[in-house]
Scaffold this motif. Structure first.
Motif, mmCIF file in Angstrom:
data_model
loop_
_atom_site.group_PDB
_atom_site.id
_atom_site.type_symbol
_atom_site.label_atom_id
_atom_site.label_comp_id
_atom_site.label_asym_id
_atom_site.label_seq_id
_atom_site.Cartn_x
_atom_site.Cartn_y
_atom_site.Cartn_z
ATOM 1 N N ARG B 93 0.793 -1.229 0.000
ATOM 2 C CA ARG B 93 0.000 0.000 0.000
ATOM 3 C C ARG B 93 0.827 1.283 0.000
ATOM 4 O O ARG B 93 0.323 2.346 -0.316
ATOM 5 C CB ARG B 93 -0.937 0.024 1.227
ATOM 6 C CG ARG B 93 -1.968 -1.080 1.225
ATOM 7 C CD ARG B 93 -2.988 -0.829 0.126
ATOM 8 N NE ARG B 93 -3.936 -1.919 0.015
ATOM 9 C CZ ARG B 93 -5.117 -1.930 0.616
ATOM 10 N NH1 ARG B 93 -5.468 -0.922 1.376
ATOM 11 N NH2 ARG B 93 -5.939 -2.945 0.442
ATOM 12 N N PRO B 167 -10.013 -2.139 -4.195
ATOM 13 C CA PRO B 167 -10.191 -1.152 -3.123
ATOM 14 C C PRO B 167 -11.664 -0.901 -2.772
ATOM 15 O O PRO B 167 -11.949 -0.277 -1.766
ATOM 16 C CB PRO B 167 -9.552 0.111 -3.701
ATOM 17 C CG PRO B 167 -9.601 -0.082 -5.175
ATOM 18 C CD PRO B 167 -9.499 -1.550 -5.413
ATOM 19 N N GLU B 171 -13.534 0.990 0.415
ATOM 20 C CA GLU B 171 -14.197 2.276 0.160
ATOM 21 C C GLU B 171 -15.650 2.228 0.600
ATOM 22 O O GLU B 171 -16.180 3.191 1.165
ATOM 23 C CB GLU B 171 -14.100 2.623 -1.329
ATOM 24 C CG GLU B 171 -12.686 2.971 -1.747
ATOM 25 C CD GLU B 171 -12.557 3.295 -3.230
ATOM 26 O OE1 GLU B 171 -11.517 3.801 -3.621
ATOM 27 O OE2 GLU B 171 -13.505 3.014 -3.995
#
Lengths: 322, 274
Positions: B93, B167, B171
């Motif tokens: 990340r 992701p 999210e």
């Protein structure tokens, strides 16, 4: 609640996804962000949600400046194209997620989840896992999940893009009904003009990171601001500098002084309507759209000479974009 | 049509024949490499009867070595769960200069002969430590040696899962009001859990069996820093093969139990992934 985006710019490396965009979305409306891929519509939606930080500009939700708020403090519901289902949780746990994070009492969570599953027509599937649901069911679950915390704004990023045509149609109508019931300010992203026209009461047309025009579906169709909008919200055919909707071309068997001679190059039967590809004597091509009945009355056939006249044309000052 | 049915039938038979051949090869290979030697150890340990087995396995020095081995292996596996996840997270990340070098560095404990690792660690953290840390011949030394050789397991099993994780789940969690920590705990952790457990199981197994690095750094002091593998080795050196086999069987049985437990956990976690 109303949303106000002011002068938002967002770049990804050399690519400018949003170029000084300002949009106002009125409270309670159902707005579509419509544009081709790369037009910045998804980025704009993600900027509103806080999932993307604009390089410049501001976002106001319900009169409050939200520009620097993280997504979890904006009170928005977000629905993703690929559902973003929590795979390790049941449908019930998925829908309850936001309420659990907000530490609501258990009984309240239970009741609210039941009510939402009823609303999205999944009441019998509470204990299933996402992997056991169809695409349409997963997306309805995702919708229920995003509505659970009673967001002030519901944002949907190409919500029906991953579904097959039949389910897509069904869910469109259903989203429209849902909005009539829940009245939450809703913004959805789509590249499908038919979808935007069918579902939304306001459409924001975007291209190259800019807003081209904002208006109601009919408004955009009848009064496009430029060649791009005219071409994107409906079929268009050109005659020199003139932009014409194919159904605005009058086809006759006899000349009447204002018509031009044309030859029918090809006829396409599309059920109720018939499309005629025409070649004018100077070699220019036109596409005319007629009802099946009109085509039959004119006894249109390939190779036939007809006389045409655009009943309504449009000219735009600037060069056609995109 | 008859011909095509025939052809399909023959192809089907061929596939079935091929599958049987492959399965046979796998069975034979595993038997020769794994099952037979293990059986031999169990058989050897029982040759002198249950009483002798029990006596050998419950020797105070053997018990101390086994206890130390499993305690340290569990601790090292647990430490790897935390640090391995943190390292994998940073490598996936985060963006920073030299990331590729760090990423390559992770595999070093795999590439280095463990004896060399032991010597290196002793030179750095032994009695003549240039940094003033002397943990040579202590239990801390055992932990350090095992932490070194097991480092890659969790990192390398978690990393690909984090890399392929879209992701949008996180999210979605953020939009539902979850902060970064809640999102990690409720979304990321359950997603990487199977890989995490698999990595931990490998690290544990490796730590239980590790010899080379420990034998150098720990000093092999009975009751204090002697691990089971080293103890078995010294029994063999003293020509007490029966006792060595008995201790080995206890080592083996306990490892199998722990690995089976981790496997069960892992399977429960992967049940709903699609």
């Amino acid at each position: 609640m109303s949303i106000l985006v002011r002068n938002a710019t967002r770049r990804f490396g050399d690519f400018t996804a949003l170029d000084d965009v300002s949009v106002e979305i009125p409270s309670g409306s159902l707005t579509a962000l419509l544009g081709p891929s790369g037009s910045g519509k998804s980025t704009l939606l993600r900027v509103i949600a806080g999932l993307e930080r604009p390089d410049a500009g501001s976002v106001e939700i319900d009169g409050r400046d939200a520009t620097s708020l993280p997504p979890q403090r904006r009170g928005v519901g977000f629905v993703f194209q690929h559902y973003a289902a929590f795979k390790h949780m049941t449908v019930r746990e998925n829908v309850a997620f936001g309420l659990k994070v907000a530490r609501r009492p258990k009984a309240e969570i239970r009741a609210r989840v039941d009510e939402l599953l009823e609303l999205v027509q999944l009441p019998g599937l509470a204990d299933r896992y996402p992997a056991q649901l169809s695409g349409g069911q997963r997306q309805r679950m995702a919708l229920a999940r995003s509505l659970a915390t009673q967001p002030s704004v519901l944002l949907l990023d190409e919500p029906f893009g991953a579904l097959d045509a039949r389910v897509r149609k069904e869910l469109r109508a259903w989203l429209r009904h849902l909005h009539d019931e829940v009245h939450v300010t809703t913004v959805f992203v789509t590249h499908d003009q038919e979808e935007a026209m069918e579902v939304a009461d306001r459409i924001v047309v975007m291209n190259h990171g800019r807003v081209e025009q904002v208006g109601g579906p009919r408004d955009l169709y009848e009064h496009p601001a430029n060649a791009f909008v005219m071409g994107f919200v409906g079929a268009v055919t050109r005659l020199g500098e003139h932009f014409i909707r194919p159904h605005d071309i009058e086809v006759r068997r006899q000349p009447n002084g204002t018509t031009s001679e044309a030859m029918v190059e090809r006829l396409v039967h599309l059920g109720f309507e018939v499309r005629a590809d025409l070649v004018l004597h100077d070699g220019q091509r036109l596409a005319a759209q007629l009802s099946r009945q009109d085509a039959e009355e004119l006894e249109l056939a390939q190779g036939q000479i007809v006389f045409v006249r655009p009943s309504r044309t449009r000219q735009f000052a600037e060069a056609p974009a995109g | 049509m008859a011909a095509s049915t025939l052809a399909r039938g023959r192809a089907g038979q061929e596939v079935r024949g091929g599958a049987a051949l492959l399965r046979g090869t796998v069975t034979l290979y595993l038997s020769l490499i794994v099952v037979l030697p293990l059986t031999a150890v169990v058989w050897r340990s029982s040759r002198d009867g249950w009483g002798a087995f029990w006596e050998a396995a419950t020797q105070p020095q053997a018990l101390a070595a086994l206890r130390l081995t499993f305690a340290v292996a569990l601790a090292v596996a647990a430490g790897n769960v935390v640090m391995g996840t943190v390292i994998a997270w940073v490598l996936v990340r985060d963006q920073f200069p030299g990331k590729r070098v760090v990423n390559a560095l992770i595999d070093l404990p795999f590439a280095l002969p463990t004896i060399v690792a032991g010597i290196t660690l002793l030179a750095l953290y032994g009695s003549s430590s240039p940094v003033g840390v002397d943990i040579g011949y202590t239990r801390a030394g055992v932990v350090l040696a095992l932490a070194f050789v097991t480092l890659p397991f969790v990192v390398r099993s978690v990393q690909p899962v984090l890399l392929t994780m879209e992701p949008d789940m996180e999210e979605a969690a953020r939009c539902l009001g979850a902060g970064p920590l809640t999102s990690f705990r409720r979304i990321v952790l359950p997603t990487i859990a199977p890989a995490l457990l698999a990595g931990a199981a490998l690290a544990f197994a490796r730590a239980v069996g590790e010899f080379g690095s420990v034998v150098i750094l720990s000093g092999n002091i009975p009751y204090r820093t002697e691990v089971a593998s080293v103890h078995v080795f010294s029994l063999v050196e003293n020509d007490d093969v029966g006792s060595a086999a008995a201790v080995s069987v206890v080592l083996l049985a306990t490892s199998v139990l722990v690995l089976a437990g981790l496997n069960l956990l892992q399977r429960r976690r992967t049940r709903h992934a699609d």
